[in-house]
Design a protein around this motif. Structure first.
Motif, mmCIF file in Angstrom:
data_model
loop_
_atom_site.group_PDB
_atom_site.id
_atom_site.type_symbol
_atom_site.label_atom_id
_atom_site.label_comp_id
_atom_site.label_asym_id
_atom_site.label_seq_id
_atom_site.Cartn_x
_atom_site.Cartn_y
_atom_site.Cartn_z
ATOM 1 N N THR A 1 -17.314 10.197 17.042
ATOM 2 C CA THR A 1 -18.120 10.376 15.839
ATOM 3 C C THR A 1 -18.576 8.997 15.360
ATOM 4 O OG1 THR A 1 -16.838 12.323 15.236
ATOM 5 C CG2 THR A 1 -18.102 11.263 13.481
ATOM 6 N N ILE A 2 -19.906 8.840 15.173
ATOM 7 C CA ILE A 2 -20.479 7.569 14.722
ATOM 8 C C ILE A 2 -21.299 7.845 13.472
ATOM 9 C CG2 ILE A 2 -21.981 5.634 15.291
ATOM 10 C CD1 ILE A 2 -19.604 5.695 17.140
ATOM 11 N N PRO A 3 -21.034 7.199 12.352
ATOM 12 C CA PRO A 3 -19.905 6.307 12.125
ATOM 13 C C PRO A 3 -18.619 7.119 12.008
ATOM 14 C CG PRO A 3 -21.057 6.597 10.062
ATOM 15 C CD PRO A 3 -21.838 7.352 11.124
ATOM 16 N N PRO A 4 -17.491 6.455 12.202
ATOM 17 C CA PRO A 4 -16.217 7.158 12.080
ATOM 18 C C PRO A 4 -16.045 7.728 10.674
ATOM 19 C CG PRO A 4 -15.915 4.966 12.985
ATOM 20 C CD PRO A 4 -17.326 5.057 12.536
ATOM 21 N N PRO A 5 -15.364 8.855 10.561
ATOM 22 C CA PRO A 5 -15.188 9.470 9.253
ATOM 23 C C PRO A 5 -14.225 8.678 8.368
ATOM 24 C CG PRO A 5 -13.914 10.640 10.901
ATOM 25 C CD PRO A 5 -14.725 9.613 11.636
ATOM 26 N N PRO A 6 -14.342 8.848 7.038
ATOM 27 C CA PRO A 6 -13.368 8.226 6.138
ATOM 28 C C PRO A 6 -12.003 8.891 6.326
ATOM 29 C CG PRO A 6 -14.884 9.614 4.905
ATOM 30 C CD PRO A 6 -15.339 9.625 6.335
ATOM 31 N N PHE A 7 -10.952 8.207 5.877
ATOM 32 C CA PHE A 7 -9.618 8.791 5.977
ATOM 33 C C PHE A 7 -8.727 8.262 4.868
ATOM 34 C CE2 PHE A 7 -9.555 5.005 8.645
ATOM 35 C CZ PHE A 7 -8.386 4.364 8.248
ATOM 36 N N ASP A 8 -7.636 8.973 4.628
ATOM 37 C CA ASP A 8 -6.609 8.570 3.675
ATOM 38 C C ASP A 8 -5.280 8.587 4.411
ATOM 39 O OD1 ASP A 8 -8.009 8.494 0.957
ATOM 40 O OD2 ASP A 8 -8.623 10.441 1.758
ATOM 41 N N ASN A 9 -4.530 7.493 4.324
ATOM 42 C CA ASN A 9 -3.212 7.398 4.940
ATOM 43 C C ASN A 9 -2.195 7.011 3.879
ATOM 44 O OD1 ASN A 9 -4.128 6.041 8.220
ATOM 45 N ND2 ASN A 9 -4.271 8.090 7.421
ATOM 46 N N GLY A 10 -0.927 7.324 4.146
ATOM 47 C CA GLY A 10 0.138 7.044 3.193
ATOM 48 C C GLY A 10 0.794 5.695 3.422
ATOM 49 N N ILE A 11 1.129 5.018 2.308
ATOM 50 C CA ILE A 11 1.900 3.775 2.374
ATOM 51 C C ILE A 11 3.362 4.175 2.494
ATOM 52 C CG2 ILE A 11 2.602 1.698 1.117
ATOM 53 C CD1 ILE A 11 -0.189 1.812 -0.257
ATOM 54 N N THR A 12 4.010 3.693 3.538
ATOM 55 C CA THR A 12 5.407 4.082 3.793
ATOM 56 C C THR A 12 6.404 2.990 3.428
ATOM 57 O OG1 THR A 12 5.214 3.359 6.092
ATOM 58 C CG2 THR A 12 4.731 5.685 5.626
ATOM 59 N N GLY A 13 5.930 1.815 3.039
ATOM 60 C CA GLY A 13 6.825 0.731 2.651
ATOM 61 C C GLY A 13 6.142 -0.605 2.772
ATOM 62 N N GLY A 14 6.925 -1.663 2.596
ATOM 63 C CA GLY A 14 6.358 -2.990 2.689
ATOM 64 C C GLY A 14 7.414 -4.059 2.583
ATOM 65 N N THR A 15 6.944 -5.317 2.534
ATOM 66 C CA THR A 15 7.828 -6.466 2.406
ATOM 67 C C THR A 15 7.340 -7.342 1.260
ATOM 68 O OG1 THR A 15 6.539 -7.857 3.913
ATOM 69 C CG2 THR A 15 8.281 -6.489 4.899
ATOM 70 N N GLY A 16 8.177 -8.288 0.839
ATOM 71 C CA GLY A 16 7.793 -9.222 -0.217
ATOM 72 C C GLY A 16 7.455 -8.494 -1.492
ATOM 73 N N GLU A 17 6.319 -8.828 -2.108
ATOM 74 C CA GLU A 17 5.952 -8.179 -3.363
ATOM 75 C C GLU A 17 5.595 -6.702 -3.180
ATOM 76 O OE1 GLU A 17 1.552 -8.766 -4.809
ATOM 77 O OE2 GLU A 17 2.353 -10.719 -4.208
ATOM 78 N N PHE A 18 5.490 -6.248 -1.944
ATOM 79 C CA PHE A 18 5.205 -4.844 -1.669
ATOM 80 C C PHE A 18 6.465 -4.071 -1.268
ATOM 81 C CE2 PHE A 18 1.417 -7.351 -0.435
ATOM 82 C CZ PHE A 18 0.586 -6.953 -1.482
ATOM 83 N N ASP A 19 7.621 -4.689 -1.425
ATOM 84 C CA ASP A 19 8.899 -4.050 -1.113
ATOM 85 C C ASP A 19 9.004 -2.716 -1.860
ATOM 86 O OD1 ASP A 19 11.540 -3.821 -0.100
ATOM 87 O OD2 ASP A 19 12.311 -4.569 -2.011
ATOM 88 N N ARG A 20 9.341 -1.655 -1.150
ATOM 89 C CA ARG A 20 9.494 -0.300 -1.693
ATOM 90 C C ARG A 20 8.180 0.304 -2.200
ATOM 91 N NH1 ARG A 20 13.798 -3.149 -3.868
ATOM 92 N NH2 ARG A 20 12.757 -3.172 -5.869
ATOM 93 N N ALA A 21 7.048 -0.244 -1.789
ATOM 94 C CA ALA A 21 5.752 0.272 -2.230
ATOM 95 C C ALA A 21 5.501 1.663 -1.669
ATOM 96 C CB ALA A 21 4.628 -0.668 -1.802
#
Length: 172
Positions: free
Chosen positions: A130-150
């Motif tokens: 598909t051109i252009p690729p479709p939009p999408f939404d993904n989940g944040i599952t975590g992080g490091t530093g200031e994004f710890d437990r995001a």
């Protein structure tokens, strides 16, 4: 040639499905700190595809379950300053009914990293990318530093060939 599916981002592919480069002005919004408990933060960045490699199950053939794309995109802020990168992998899980991929992506930003994953749907039209690729939404599952437990989500949309806008909605 099939589009990258992620970023997504590349970004992931992306994320993914993050394509050929074309300069675009970046928009960035960054409010408050995600590390303070109970705070919300929205960051808007522009990702430009830097590298992409495809690993098809049927080289030269039709898309197939198990096809994989690995990508890396450079991230820019509202002043078109480079602020990080995103990279990940997407694997095709379905080729019928518009196709689907599952993507795992890391966003490396000042202050830490964000881990994101989710599905992309509608990646194929009539058996072709598909051109252009479709939009999408993904989940944040975590992080490091200031994004710890995001936690939260990333919305990605193609705004030009090889260029995606990522809206990162952080909840902490």
């Amino acid at each position: 040639m099939r589009p990258i599916r992620a970023a997504c981002l590349a970004t992931t592919t992306a994320l993914v499905t993050l394509l050929t480069c074309a300069p675009v002005a970046a928009t960035a919004t960054d409010t408050d700190s995600a590390h303070a408990k109970g705070k919300a933060r929205v960051i808007t960045l522009i990702g430009r595809l830097a590298q992409q490699t495809r690993f098809p199950v049927n080289p030269g053939g039709a898309p197939a379950q198990g096809d994989r794309t690995v990508f890396r995109s450079v991230l820019f802020d509202e002043n078109d300053n480079e602020v990080g990168e995103t990279g990940g992998t997407c694997t095709t899980t379905r080729v019928d009914n518009g196709g689907a991929e599952v993507c795992v992506v890391t966003y490396t930003l000042p202050g830490g990293q964000l881990e994101v994953q989710g599905m992309l749907f509608g990646i194929l039209t009539g058996g072709l990318p598909t051109i252009p690729p479709p939009p999408f939404d993904n989940g944040i599952t975590g992080g490091t530093g200031e994004f710890d437990r995001a936690r939260g989500s990333v919305h990605a949309e193609t705004i030009a060939p090889g260029t995606r806008r990522f809206t990162i909605d952080l909840k902490h």
